[in-house]
Design an enzyme around this catalytic site. Sequence first.
Site, PDB file in Angstrom:
ATOM      1  N   LYS A  97       0.861  -1.187   0.000  1.00  0.00           N
ATOM      2  CA  LYS A  97       0.000   0.000   0.000  1.00  0.00           C
ATOM      3  C   LYS A  97       0.890   1.227   0.000  1.00  0.00           C
ATOM      4  O   LYS A  97       2.003   1.197   0.529  1.00  0.00           O
ATOM      5  CB  LYS A  97      -0.896   0.016   1.246  1.00  0.00           C
ATOM      6  CG  LYS A  97      -2.033   1.012   1.176  1.00  0.00           C
ATOM      7  CD  LYS A  97      -3.101   0.618   0.154  1.00  0.00           C
ATOM      8  CE  LYS A  97      -4.388   0.252   0.788  1.00  0.00           C
ATOM      9  NZ  LYS A  97      -5.339  -0.435  -0.041  1.00  0.00           N
TER      10      LYS A  97
HETATM   11  N1  GLU Z   1      -6.949  -0.292  -3.295  1.00  0.00           N
HETATM   12  C1  GLU Z   1      -7.740  -1.464  -3.500  1.00  0.00           C
HETATM   13  C2  GLU Z   1      -7.805  -2.296  -2.249  1.00  0.00           C
HETATM   14  O1  GLU Z   1      -7.656  -1.784  -1.170  1.00  0.00           O
HETATM   15  C3  GLU Z   1      -7.318  -2.232  -4.731  1.00  0.00           C
HETATM   16  C4  GLU Z   1      -5.914  -2.752  -4.727  1.00  0.00           C
HETATM   17  C5  GLU Z   1      -5.485  -3.313  -6.061  1.00  0.00           C
HETATM   18  O2  GLU Z   1      -6.277  -3.381  -6.973  1.00  0.00           O
HETATM   19  O3  GLU Z   1      -4.302  -3.691  -6.152  1.00  0.00           O
HETATM   20  O4  GLU Z   1      -8.089  -3.465  -2.279  1.00  0.00           O
END
Ligand code: GLU
Length: 418
Positions: A107
């Site tokens: 993240k």
């Molecule tokens: N930000 C999204 C999540 O928290 C998607 C992450 C992604 O597609 O890699 O799952």
Amino acid sequence: MTLFAGPVFEMAKRQFHIIADHLEIPVDERERLLMPKRAIAVSCPIHMDDGRTAVFQGFRVQHHLTLGPAKGGTRFSANVDLGEIAALAIWMSWKCALAELPYGGGKGGVAVDPLSLSLRELENLSRRYMEEMIPFVGPRTDIMAPDMGTNEQVMAWFMDTYSMNKGVTIPEIVTGKPVGSGGTLGRREATGHGVAFLAFRALDRLGIEPSRATAIIQGFGNVGSHAALGLAARGVRVTGISDHTIALYDARGLDVKAAAAYAARHGVLKGFADAAAVSPRDLLTLPCDVLAPCAVERVIDGEIAAKLQCRVIAEGANGPTTPEADEALAQRKEIFVVPDILCNAGGVIVSYFEWVQDLQQYFWSRDEVMDKLERALDRSWSKVVERAEKDGVSTRTAAMAIGVERVREAKRARGLFP
Ligand code: GLU
């Protein structure tokens, strides 16, 4: 350990220890599973429209790299800090493992209110953030995606910046791109579609007909708006919606298509149906069948959990329910929780499909994507429900236990180096 601090990190840690206790993981193995492998903090200086230079703090956390590259979104939000990003990366790990994706959790974030930037400043910041991250990311190392405050355009700038640096177009460096730039059909609506799909599974389990059900959705960004549209498409009466500007409630039902069109045009819900405004905190405890928190972490605390009047909680957001609320919910067996790492996994599942398509340069139809998405969600749903029944635990404990076990098993099999 003081590097990762704050309430969101504490929450991820506490949740992990609940699971580790349940799985009887020895104390000396826990740190290895919980602590992030890598954390990167960068300063992003950019030219502002008024000629000033402004510097923004950026982060990226790669929780583990045991099953493949790190994977997860990058958020632009005023309050992000390293502890929050680390917690979100940890949750991504359990989410990817539950869905059996070949990824560790990642993240990223930049501490900025994206609405305070002009389009040009947003582009400058997006490009500079990716530029700073180039030594640490890659299609086999860490793959970014949209999250709160970022979108397809930001992903296109990330991809372009990385590609210009390498001298060749590398679409597989990020997912959630525009379809015309190597994105996949279905990614934009994937998370919200999954939230609605699993809410229907939960309603079905409780014997509630969708056409007789009501729903309240907190958060009307990409996830919340598509969850609302997905629920409404099968006859659910959406009585409440909200974003950071306003919360709306109408027992007769709100026109979510019109609300989504309004939000797309104006960027906010305020001004759409102001006569229906209620207090944002009260919205969560109004009567409904499906409550879908699709905004930020820690909105359902112990106090709210005791007052909820819903039958299903469909967690579109990451970490919307605190461990105190989980304790309160354990006494409220009439409420079925579809936990975040299951409920909102549609996004990263379709991101995985996008990455696979980019690597192969072979693209699928929307039907193919959605069909594979629903099958994947159904597999995870069955695993979680069966595990919760078998172990006599909450659906959250079941979902996390499956995720943690998979990561643990991979680490155990690969062994410790050196
Ligand atoms: N930000 C999204 C999540 O928290 C998607 C992450 C992604 O597609 O890699 O799952």
